[in-house]
Scaffold this motif. Sequence first.
Motif, mmCIF file in Angstrom:
data_model
loop_
_atom_site.group_PDB
_atom_site.id
_atom_site.type_symbol
_atom_site.label_atom_id
_atom_site.label_comp_id
_atom_site.label_asym_id
_atom_site.label_seq_id
_atom_site.Cartn_x
_atom_site.Cartn_y
_atom_site.Cartn_z
ATOM 1 N N PRO A 29 66.697 87.943 33.983
ATOM 2 C CA PRO A 29 67.653 88.027 32.864
ATOM 3 C C PRO A 29 67.888 86.683 32.199
ATOM 4 O O PRO A 29 67.703 85.611 32.804
ATOM 5 C CB PRO A 29 68.929 88.544 33.541
ATOM 6 C CG PRO A 29 68.447 89.277 34.752
ATOM 7 C CD PRO A 29 67.234 88.523 35.218
ATOM 8 N N GLY A 30 68.331 86.750 30.958
ATOM 9 C CA GLY A 30 68.541 85.530 30.185
ATOM 10 C C GLY A 30 69.622 84.626 30.733
ATOM 11 O O GLY A 30 69.666 83.434 30.416
ATOM 12 N N LYS A 31 70.515 85.167 31.564
ATOM 13 C CA LYS A 31 71.599 84.343 32.122
ATOM 14 C C LYS A 31 71.086 83.364 33.178
ATOM 15 O O LYS A 31 71.794 82.432 33.563
ATOM 16 C CB LYS A 31 72.669 85.248 32.735
ATOM 17 C CG LYS A 31 72.188 86.066 33.912
ATOM 18 C CD LYS A 31 73.287 86.997 34.416
ATOM 19 C CE LYS A 31 72.793 87.825 35.615
ATOM 20 N NZ LYS A 31 73.830 88.762 36.088
ATOM 21 N N TYR A 32 69.862 83.572 33.675
ATOM 22 C CA TYR A 32 69.309 82.678 34.689
ATOM 23 C C TYR A 32 68.941 81.340 34.054
ATOM 24 O O TYR A 32 68.179 81.281 33.104
ATOM 25 C CB TYR A 32 68.064 83.299 35.331
ATOM 26 C CG TYR A 32 68.356 84.263 36.457
ATOM 27 C CD1 TYR A 32 68.031 83.944 37.768
ATOM 28 C CD2 TYR A 32 68.963 85.483 36.215
ATOM 29 C CE1 TYR A 32 68.286 84.827 38.810
ATOM 30 C CE2 TYR A 32 69.231 86.367 37.242
ATOM 31 C CZ TYR A 32 68.895 86.040 38.535
ATOM 32 O OH TYR A 32 69.159 86.915 39.555
ATOM 33 N N LYS A 33 69.461 80.284 34.624
ATOM 34 C CA LYS A 33 69.120 78.938 34.177
ATOM 35 C C LYS A 33 67.942 78.399 34.993
ATOM 36 O O LYS A 33 67.478 79.046 35.924
ATOM 37 C CB LYS A 33 70.329 78.010 34.315
ATOM 38 C CG LYS A 33 71.576 78.524 33.600
ATOM 39 C CD LYS A 33 71.344 78.708 32.110
ATOM 40 C CE LYS A 33 72.599 79.222 31.403
ATOM 41 N NZ LYS A 33 72.368 79.510 29.978
ATOM 42 N N ASP A 79 68.522 78.212 38.696
ATOM 43 C CA ASP A 79 68.561 79.543 39.307
ATOM 44 C C ASP A 79 67.149 80.096 39.482
ATOM 45 O O ASP A 79 66.840 80.726 40.502
ATOM 46 C CB ASP A 79 69.385 80.496 38.441
ATOM 47 C CG ASP A 79 70.810 80.019 38.251
ATOM 48 O OD1 ASP A 79 71.381 79.489 39.223
ATOM 49 O OD2 ASP A 79 71.345 80.157 37.133
ATOM 50 N N ASP A 133 70.233 92.530 30.698
ATOM 51 C CA ASP A 133 70.264 91.175 30.152
ATOM 52 C C ASP A 133 68.851 90.590 30.242
ATOM 53 O O ASP A 133 68.517 89.879 31.188
ATOM 54 C CB ASP A 133 71.267 90.331 30.941
ATOM 55 C CG ASP A 133 71.387 88.922 30.369
ATOM 56 O OD1 ASP A 133 70.926 88.703 29.224
ATOM 57 O OD2 ASP A 133 71.925 88.047 31.059
ATOM 58 N N PRO A 147 65.468 88.314 29.047
ATOM 59 C CA PRO A 147 65.295 86.991 28.448
ATOM 60 C C PRO A 147 65.145 87.095 26.944
ATOM 61 O O PRO A 147 64.612 88.077 26.427
ATOM 62 C CB PRO A 147 64.014 86.461 29.106
ATOM 63 C CG PRO A 147 63.315 87.668 29.625
ATOM 64 C CD PRO A 147 64.377 88.653 29.964
ATOM 65 N N SER A 148 65.612 86.092 26.238
ATOM 66 C CA SER A 148 65.547 86.104 24.779
ATOM 67 C C SER A 148 64.098 86.029 24.307
ATOM 68 O O SER A 148 63.203 85.602 25.044
ATOM 69 C CB SER A 148 66.340 84.935 24.203
ATOM 70 O OG SER A 148 65.740 83.702 24.567
ATOM 71 N N ARG A 157 62.803 82.481 24.462
ATOM 72 C CA ARG A 157 62.390 82.020 25.789
ATOM 73 C C ARG A 157 61.052 82.631 26.178
ATOM 74 O O ARG A 157 60.186 81.953 26.745
ATOM 75 C CB ARG A 157 63.457 82.384 26.826
ATOM 76 C CG ARG A 157 63.197 81.733 28.182
ATOM 77 C CD ARG A 157 64.314 81.966 29.163
ATOM 78 N NE ARG A 157 64.042 83.126 30.002
ATOM 79 C CZ ARG A 157 64.806 83.484 31.030
ATOM 80 N NH1 ARG A 157 65.899 82.781 31.314
ATOM 81 N NH2 ARG A 157 64.501 84.533 31.751
#
Length: 658
Positions: free
Chosen positions: A172-176, A179, A376, A378-379, A382
């Motif tokens: 998901p896109g929230k993963y940095k 992470d 969620d 990935p964009s 990205r």
Amino acid sequence: MEESEPLLFSRETSFSSRSSEESKSYGTTSRSPRKSQSAKRTRTPVDNSGRKPSLDIVGLSYSVKERPGHWWNGSCFKPAKKKGVLHNLSLSFNTGELTGLVGSSGSGKTSLLDVISGRATGNASGVVSYKHEQCTRELMQEKASYVLQADRLLPTLTARETLTFMAYLKLPGKYKAKDIDRKVDTVLHDMGLSKVADSRIGGAVIRGVSGGERRRITIAIQLLKDPDIILLDEPTTGLDALTARNLVSRMADLAHQGKLVIMSIHQPRSDIVCLLDKVTLMTIGQLAFFGRPDELVPYFSDIGYPCPKNENPCDIYVDVVSVDRRTPSRERTTLQRAKKICNEFANSDMQSDLLKNITKGLSYHFEESLTPEPPDSPSWIRTFHTLLVRMNVHLYRDRGAFLMRIMQTLLSVPFVVIFLGHIKYNQESIQDRLGITYLALNIPHFMGIASGISNFPVLQNMMYRECHDGLYSIATFLLAYYVHAVPYTIISVGIYAPAFYWICGLNSDFYAFGSFTLIEVILEHFSEMMAVAMLALFYHQQVAYNTTMLIFTTASLVASGLLRPLDNMPVFFQWASYIAITKYATEILVGNEFEHLKLTCSSNGTQCIEHGEEVLELYYPNALKNMSMNFAILGGYIGAIFIFAWMMFKVRRIPTLY
């Protein structure tokens, strides 16, 4: 319970009867939330029996269409015949269990996995449900991961890099970044790959990780998104006995940690059978047995097929249910035996108990519920950036391919210099300038085709797998490759063009040199993308190469006017020249070269051309007038070739991978 059974058994799915838009978009669109047929669900099944979440299959049949014989025998004009692959299968796979699909080649193991995962291209009917929800392609992309039999990996990347790039595409896109690094380290540790994390995958020529480690990397890719269901097609193929056992042991550990794991396996060893929680023995697309490994020998002994002492039961019973096709008499005998065994199991208490267990505790009630919120993902930025970086790293690591892509165009310069030398300004130089223009048109064509044919196929294989997983669309991948190729084309032409232009003594005007360089960049990039389009249309590399070369060779002969004036050609060829990029590039090149050109005359009294504009008036009267328009048309071709390549992939669609 009586009322719920008809509802369950009346449900039917057909993977080939979906709408054309959904069918064509499979694997070609960016990952999207699972779509429902309506905004609200009015009937929601609830299991109150306390069963583990399961993947239930009831009355599943699957067939494909095939044309007998070869096309040169007229098979393409004959109606396709319907071939049954799976026949009325009913079985259930539970969370927390490792199930092995066992059987000889052609028994239907891979087809069953394809139907479960939504990758099947034929017609399927019956019930395939997970947690009482019908398995659609979108649901399985969200809940399941499918490990193909072939390892489709980039040989230049390390194990860690392979998983990191895939994590940026899957998670998901929230993963940095931190992470993702943590997730990759966890998966590497779980699959026993920590010691080879920084080793390259390797390929047929350059040695890398071992075959077993490569298999585990392929499986690790599918574990990144922490799926509920793991499907594996022949994961032990090509592995030695110890490596195969260790791999199955890790799959068993994953299953016992709460996953639903199904793997096809060809005649497993006895110690591997002991690791399985369930054995599914298949033949001729039917079930010969489904149950625990310790039930295998008692069941077959009861129906008249005892297992000899000190023999592997799986080996014995795979042989018993297999069809021997060496001779017609053997085929008839073994086929009758296989059908008899399948009928025995269909009427057995084990199958009856299985069907009762599937429907046990089901009750239905009405509940208003909206479509679930999209995951969620990935964009797009990205995803695009990840693809672009991965392509660049792969090309840079392959030093031979990298140097050839940069320097191959320059290698043609010595031949041109030897053949034509430094062009003079006499009357004979007119033909030399036209000849060098012809070379300037074709060299970038050949080099662009060579770059596309040599560099794109390995990336194309990755694209097929990742589009099947719903990670991105074909358009996104093609755009990434399109952008990836541009700087290398510019560098290549930037090295080649000055040497070609100034050594041969072409027009010394810097504006003319800039136009020449830009045309070379456009032609090489256009040719490379045309090769990509042909690779989409023809899966065979040599056929794609030959077709692309034929297209540009024909265009140079017909549309350039350098070998024969366009006005002297048949009307059909004159009209056809307007669709070739060569026509517009030729007018720019000859316009730049002959504008303001002054030629010397000999004293032998022959007709003399003193100015280059006279040559243009004879052969290309509109070259100077159409200069700006021709540049605009070439710009349009650069955009059109991307659309054309995308259309070729859409026409051919993504093949089902095995």
